[in-house]
Design a protein around this motif. Sequence first.
Motif, short mmCIF file in Angstrom:
data_model
loop_
_atom_site.label_atom_id
_atom_site.label_comp_id
_atom_site.label_asym_id
_atom_site.label_seq_id
_atom_site.Cartn_x
_atom_site.Cartn_y
_atom_site.Cartn_z
N PRO A 249 31.00 -35.53 1.44
CA PRO A 249 32.14 -36.03 0.65
C PRO A 249 32.04 -37.53 0.34
O PRO A 249 32.46 -37.97 -0.74
CB PRO A 249 33.35 -35.72 1.54
N LEU A 250 31.49 -38.29 1.27
CA LEU A 250 31.36 -39.73 1.06
C LEU A 250 30.44 -40.07 -0.10
O LEU A 250 30.56 -41.13 -0.71
CB LEU A 250 30.87 -40.41 2.34
N VAL B 49 30.68 -43.24 -2.75
CA VAL B 49 29.60 -44.21 -2.96
C VAL B 49 29.26 -44.32 -4.44
O VAL B 49 29.00 -45.41 -4.96
CB VAL B 49 28.35 -43.83 -2.14
N GLN B 50 29.28 -43.18 -5.13
CA GLN B 50 28.93 -43.16 -6.55
C GLN B 50 30.06 -43.67 -7.44
O GLN B 50 29.82 -44.39 -8.41
CB GLN B 50 28.55 -41.75 -6.98
N GLN B 51 31.28 -43.30 -7.13
CA GLN B 51 32.39 -43.55 -8.04
C GLN B 51 33.26 -44.75 -7.66
O GLN B 51 33.86 -45.38 -8.54
CB GLN B 51 33.26 -42.29 -8.13
N ALA C 149 33.60 -47.60 -0.01
CA ALA C 149 32.67 -46.83 0.83
C ALA C 149 32.35 -47.56 2.14
O ALA C 149 31.94 -48.73 2.12
CB ALA C 149 31.38 -46.56 0.08
N ILE C 150 32.56 -46.87 3.24
CA ILE C 150 32.18 -47.37 4.56
C ILE C 150 31.34 -46.27 5.21
O ILE C 150 31.81 -45.15 5.39
CB ILE C 150 33.40 -47.69 5.44
N PHE C 151 30.09 -46.60 5.54
CA PHE C 151 29.21 -45.57 6.09
C PHE C 151 29.58 -45.29 7.55
O PHE C 151 29.91 -46.21 8.30
CB PHE C 151 27.75 -46.02 5.96
N PRO C 152 29.54 -44.02 7.94
CA PRO C 152 29.95 -43.66 9.31
C PRO C 152 29.11 -44.38 10.35
O PRO C 152 27.89 -44.30 10.34
CB PRO C 152 29.72 -42.14 9.36
N GLU C 153 29.80 -45.13 11.22
CA GLU C 153 29.16 -45.94 12.26
C GLU C 153 28.26 -47.01 11.65
O GLU C 153 27.38 -47.55 12.33
CB GLU C 153 28.39 -45.06 13.26
N GLY C 154 28.48 -47.32 10.36
CA GLY C 154 27.70 -48.34 9.68
C GLY C 154 28.60 -49.40 9.08
O GLY C 154 29.63 -49.74 9.66
N LEU D 241 32.37 -54.45 -8.01
CA LEU D 241 31.41 -53.72 -7.20
C LEU D 241 31.37 -52.24 -7.56
O LEU D 241 30.33 -51.58 -7.42
CB LEU D 241 31.72 -53.90 -5.71
N ASP D 242 32.49 -51.70 -8.04
CA ASP D 242 32.51 -50.29 -8.42
C ASP D 242 31.59 -49.98 -9.59
O ASP D 242 31.33 -48.81 -9.87
CB ASP D 242 33.94 -49.85 -8.76
N SER D 243 31.09 -50.99 -10.26
CA SER D 243 30.15 -50.79 -11.36
C SER D 243 28.69 -51.01 -10.95
O SER D 243 27.79 -50.89 -11.77
CB SER D 243 30.48 -51.73 -12.53
N PHE D 244 28.46 -51.31 -9.68
CA PHE D 244 27.10 -51.68 -9.30
C PHE D 244 26.11 -50.51 -9.38
O PHE D 244 24.91 -50.72 -9.49
CB PHE D 244 27.10 -52.36 -7.94
N GLN D 245 26.61 -49.28 -9.39
CA GLN D 245 25.71 -48.14 -9.53
C GLN D 245 25.14 -48.02 -10.95
O GLN D 245 24.27 -47.19 -11.19
CB GLN D 245 26.44 -46.84 -9.15
N ARG D 246 25.62 -48.84 -11.87
CA ARG D 246 25.05 -48.85 -13.22
C ARG D 246 23.78 -49.70 -13.28
O ARG D 246 23.11 -49.73 -14.32
CB ARG D 246 26.08 -49.40 -14.22
#
Length: 231
Positions: free
Chosen positions: A100-101, A105-107, A112-117, A169-174
């Motif tokens: 689900p995460l 991460v994409q949108q 986004a916070i990675f589990p235990e990361g 930052l939400d646009s960084f996947q572009r």
Amino acid sequence: MTVILLRHGRSTSNTAHTLAGRSEGVDLDAVGREQAQAVVDRIGDLPVKAIVRSPLLRCERTVEPLAAALGIQPIVDERISEVDYGTWTGRKIGELFKEPLWKVVQQQPSAAIFPEGEALAGVQARAVAAVREHDRRLAAEHGSDVLWLACTHGDVIKAVLADALGTHLDSFQRITADPASMSVIRYTETRPFVLHVNHTGNGLTAGLAAKPGPEAGAVPSGDAVVGGSTD
């Protein structure tokens, strides 16, 4: 001050389609070693005055030929290390698609916070702070404009570029940052200018000698894979 953001060469994790993260011992593959050697010719006669790198092995290997050619001892900075992907580290990209995460991460990567990361927002904050601090330090040391290189990781480069482009930052996947690609940012008193994004050609020269005007910039392209391209 102008920084060349160099992504490490292709790694054994890239070809295995796993998320290396901060796993120890992830080295360059044969193509990655060739890419590292080619960086010397791609930089050519550009007056690089300093090299800063992530502490991870694949970045160390990537800058070794250039550092030897220039006679520069690289500086290791933890703040430009790879994202701490937590329990995602070492897993297959194909498996992570189902989490689900992944959609977050994409949108909405800012959430986004990675589990235990760590959080991607935190990654951007630490990396941008590091780049700007090295800019100030080198300016003070040399008393003039300086060209320097930072060897780091795909998501880190994309986060720094997003900041320089003034986009959320939400646009960084572009933005794309392929293995051994170079992206170039010139920081000025008024604003950053993005001169290159994902440059994978031969000579990296255009735009580095002249000061950019208001029209300077680059158009980010490509789609997103966590950890950067898997090519």
